[in-house]
Structures are given as C-alpha cells and as structure tokens.
Design a protein around this motif. Structure first.
Motif, mmCIF file in Angstrom:
data_model
loop_
_atom_site.group_PDB
_atom_site.id
_atom_site.type_symbol
_atom_site.label_atom_id
_atom_site.label_comp_id
_atom_site.label_asym_id
_atom_site.label_seq_id
_atom_site.Cartn_x
_atom_site.Cartn_y
_atom_site.Cartn_z
ATOM 1 N N GLN A 171 5.636 -4.175 -1.926
ATOM 2 C CA GLN A 171 6.295 -4.894 -0.830
ATOM 3 C C GLN A 171 7.808 -4.746 -0.916
ATOM 4 O O GLN A 171 8.481 -4.555 0.108
ATOM 5 C CB GLN A 171 5.899 -6.366 -0.874
ATOM 6 C CG GLN A 171 6.490 -7.193 0.254
ATOM 7 C CD GLN A 171 6.266 -8.684 0.042
ATOM 8 O OE1 GLN A 171 6.228 -9.154 -1.091
ATOM 9 N NE2 GLN A 171 6.114 -9.431 1.127
ATOM 10 N N LYS A 172 8.348 -4.795 -2.123
ATOM 11 C CA LYS A 172 9.795 -4.653 -2.292
ATOM 12 C C LYS A 172 10.264 -3.244 -1.952
ATOM 13 O O LYS A 172 11.374 -3.054 -1.430
ATOM 14 C CB LYS A 172 10.176 -5.004 -3.726
ATOM 15 C CG LYS A 172 11.661 -5.037 -3.991
ATOM 16 C CD LYS A 172 11.964 -5.481 -5.410
ATOM 17 C CE LYS A 172 13.465 -5.532 -5.666
ATOM 18 N NZ LYS A 172 13.771 -5.975 -7.058
ATOM 19 N N GLN A 173 9.441 -2.229 -2.201
ATOM 20 C CA GLN A 173 9.789 -0.847 -1.914
ATOM 21 C C GLN A 173 9.387 -0.413 -0.506
ATOM 22 O O GLN A 173 9.505 0.769 -0.181
ATOM 23 C CB GLN A 173 9.132 0.081 -2.939
ATOM 24 C CG GLN A 173 9.621 -0.112 -4.357
ATOM 25 C CD GLN A 173 8.986 0.875 -5.319
ATOM 26 O OE1 GLN A 173 8.160 1.700 -4.944
ATOM 27 N NE2 GLN A 173 9.382 0.803 -6.580
ATOM 28 N N ASN A 174 8.892 -1.349 0.324
ATOM 29 C CA ASN A 174 8.453 -1.042 1.696
ATOM 30 C C ASN A 174 7.341 0.004 1.722
ATOM 31 O O ASN A 174 7.335 0.916 2.559
ATOM 32 C CB ASN A 174 9.640 -0.579 2.544
ATOM 33 C CG ASN A 174 10.669 -1.657 2.740
ATOM 34 O OD1 ASN A 174 10.340 -2.830 2.870
ATOM 35 N ND2 ASN A 174 11.940 -1.271 2.761
ATOM 36 N N THR B 183 1.635 -6.332 2.291
ATOM 37 C CA THR B 183 2.422 -5.124 2.556
ATOM 38 C C THR B 183 2.345 -4.663 4.007
ATOM 39 O O THR B 183 2.996 -3.672 4.357
ATOM 40 C CB THR B 183 1.954 -3.985 1.647
ATOM 41 O OG1 THR B 183 0.562 -3.708 1.900
ATOM 42 C CG2 THR B 183 2.141 -4.355 0.187
ATOM 43 N N SER C 273 9.079 7.893 4.287
ATOM 44 C CA SER C 273 8.208 6.722 4.315
ATOM 45 C C SER C 273 6.991 7.024 3.449
ATOM 46 O O SER C 273 6.497 8.146 3.408
ATOM 47 C CB SER C 273 7.774 6.400 5.746
ATOM 48 O OG SER C 273 6.986 7.454 6.278
#
Length: 306
Positions: free
Chosen positions: A183-186, A208, A156
């Motif tokens: 946001q797309k990659q968390n 995010t 993470s």
C-alpha cells in the motif's frame, strides 16, 4: 496519478504450485484443471500483457509448499533474449526480441515448474503455500526495478495471485506487513481464487485497491484472467467488472484458525488466541502476572510537642 502511454507496466504473477492441493483437486470430479492446464492459461495472460505495450515487463513467482522460486525472469535466460534463440543443432539465430521473448518465457516457466514439482516430492509437503514469502519477493523485485528506472520514467506495478490452497494463520504477521508495504509503494494486489476463500487476500485486495474474485468455474479461468485481471487499474474504471466481495476484517486465531470478535493478543509477537494461555505458543513467551498493589498505610499525624 494517470500514466502515459509510454509508461512501463510491471505485472508479477504468483502461482500457487502446492502439489497437495493440486493433487486433492483432481479427486473432486469433472470441471477441475490440472496444474499444467492452469499454467497454460496463466501464460496466455502473461503473453497478452507483454503484447499490450512494448515497454511492459513481466515476472512469475511460484508459491510452493516450502519455498518461493522465481520462474521468470532468470539470469541465465536474459542473455538468450538479447543475443538470439538457440536452435536444436546448436546454432544461434538472431531474433528481433519480440516473438522470441514469448517462447523464452513459456519454456523457462514450464521447465522451472517441472523441476520444482519433482524436487518437492522428496521433501515434506504441507497443505498451505508460502504466500507471504512470495509477495515479499515480488515487492523486493519491484523496488529494484524502480531504482533502475531512469529519471522521468514512470512505472506502475501490480501483483496477481492465482491461489487455491488454504490460508496459514502462522503467516498472518508477515502477510499483513507485506500488504501495508505494498500500500505504501502504491502496488495493487489482485487475487484470483480457485477453490478456498481467503480472508487474508480479501483484506489485501481491499487495502491496496485490487480485485478479489473467486471464479465460479475453473474451466473458465482464462476468460476471467483476460477480462478481469489483464486490464490495469486505470482501465478498470471504464469496464463493468464483478462487484467487490464483502470483506471480513475479523482476525483469525492462531490456535483454531477461526474468526473471532474478541480475543487475546501476545504483547511480544502479536499472535491472536481465542482462549487465554499463560505461555504464547508462537514465541514461547511466559507472561508474569503481578498481584494487586499493596495499599499504602496512611501515616498518622504526629502529636505536637509541647
């Protein structure tokens, strides 16, 4: 997705090292921190993150007035971490890779900050920092580490921004592209604001799922870093944290840096302006306006030939 105890947690700290803002903040009276004192508080938070799990990883980036630099990790220091620590007399003492890592991190960051500030005094200084570039470097570093992870290993990543200088609307497009990529990659983006409120970072944290906090007192920076920003996203649900700030999603115009409800958008670079202009001041595009279309004349019916 909940992470296991053996999962790797990557924390990237972006520190605002703008010498203009740090110099002006010293003239505001008591209760203000110097760049060196702020750096000490950030290093305590960084070392605490490394101590929480032996698999945790750390990166520190300086967001300067005209560039972005990696303070840690440095390629020339990775070998020292694995082989040992060099003493004052030139001898190498084998290390266990734990407590030696803290000293290497602190020495590297302090040395790079000193060189960065001294080298920046010779060039042109600006009141804002290249925050969008620093965030892009952080996402590239996260992507590289994710590709290096072995199969089945979880990692993470989150970005903590310690910022005091003002926003630059010219970075709006690059900034928002970075935010949506995160946001797309968390990737969670947190913001610890020292002085000027940042509308861009408010939107980034809200998009995010991060925390935006303007600290009431700069002398309590360390307490807020350890209380609010040190826990990861899965742990924050169990804590009583400050309420979320009200996010203003209005766009700021590029000409006067004011929030507007209705404005004009350039169709080429998507710059936003509060007043109409035939030439875009950002990309220098000239707009051509066509007149109303000419009405077509209706053809009369031909008379029938007898």
């Amino acid at each position: 997705m909940s992470l296991t105890d053996d999962a790797t947690s990557l924390l990237i700290i972006i520190v605002d090292t703008n010498p203009v803002w740090w110099g002006l903040s010293q003239g505001k009276g008591d209760g203000q921190l110097t760049l060196s004192q702020c750096l000490d508080n950030v290093l305590v938070c960084a070392n605490s993150h490394l101590m929480m799990n032996h698999k945790n990883k750390l990166a520190v980036i300086a967001s300067h007035t005209n560039a972005s630099h990696f303070l840690y990790p440095r390629p020339d220091l990775d070998q020292r971490t694995t082989e040992g620590t060099e003493t004052a007399n030139g001898q190498t003492v084998p290390g266990d890779g734990r407590h030696e890592l803290f000293s290497i991190v602190n020495e590297s960051i302090r040395k790079q900050i000193k060189e960065l500030v001294l080298s920046g005094l010779c060039g042109e200084l600006f009141s804002d920092s290249l925050l969008a570039g620093s965030m892009a470097m952080a996402l590239c570093y996260i992507h590289r580490l994710e590709k290096e992870c072995v199969a089945g290993e979880e990692m993470s990543a989150r970005i903590l921004i310690v910022k005091g200088s003002e926003d630059n609307p010219a970075q709006y497009m690059n900034f928002m592209n970075v935010v949506f990529t995160a946001q797309k990659q968390n990737v969670v983006i947190d913001a610890c604001i020292l002085d000027n409120d940042s509308g861009l970072l408010q939107q980034a944290c809200d998009i995010t799922g991060g925390i935006y906090l303007k600290i009431p007192q700069m002398t309590g920076l360390l307490q807020y870093l350890l209380w609010v920003f040190l826990p990861d996203k899965s742990t924050r649900d169990k804590l009583t944290l400050p309420p979320k700030a009200q996010v203003d999603y209005r766009a700021a115009c590029f000409c006067h840096r004011t929030l507007i409800d209705v404005g004009y958008v350039c169709s080429v670079c998507l710059s936003i302006f509060c007043h109409f202009s035939p030439i875009c001041s950002t990309c220098q595009t000239t707009f051509r306006f066509l007149g109303p279309p000419k009405s077509l004349k209706k053809k009369g019916k031909r008379s029938a030939v007898s």
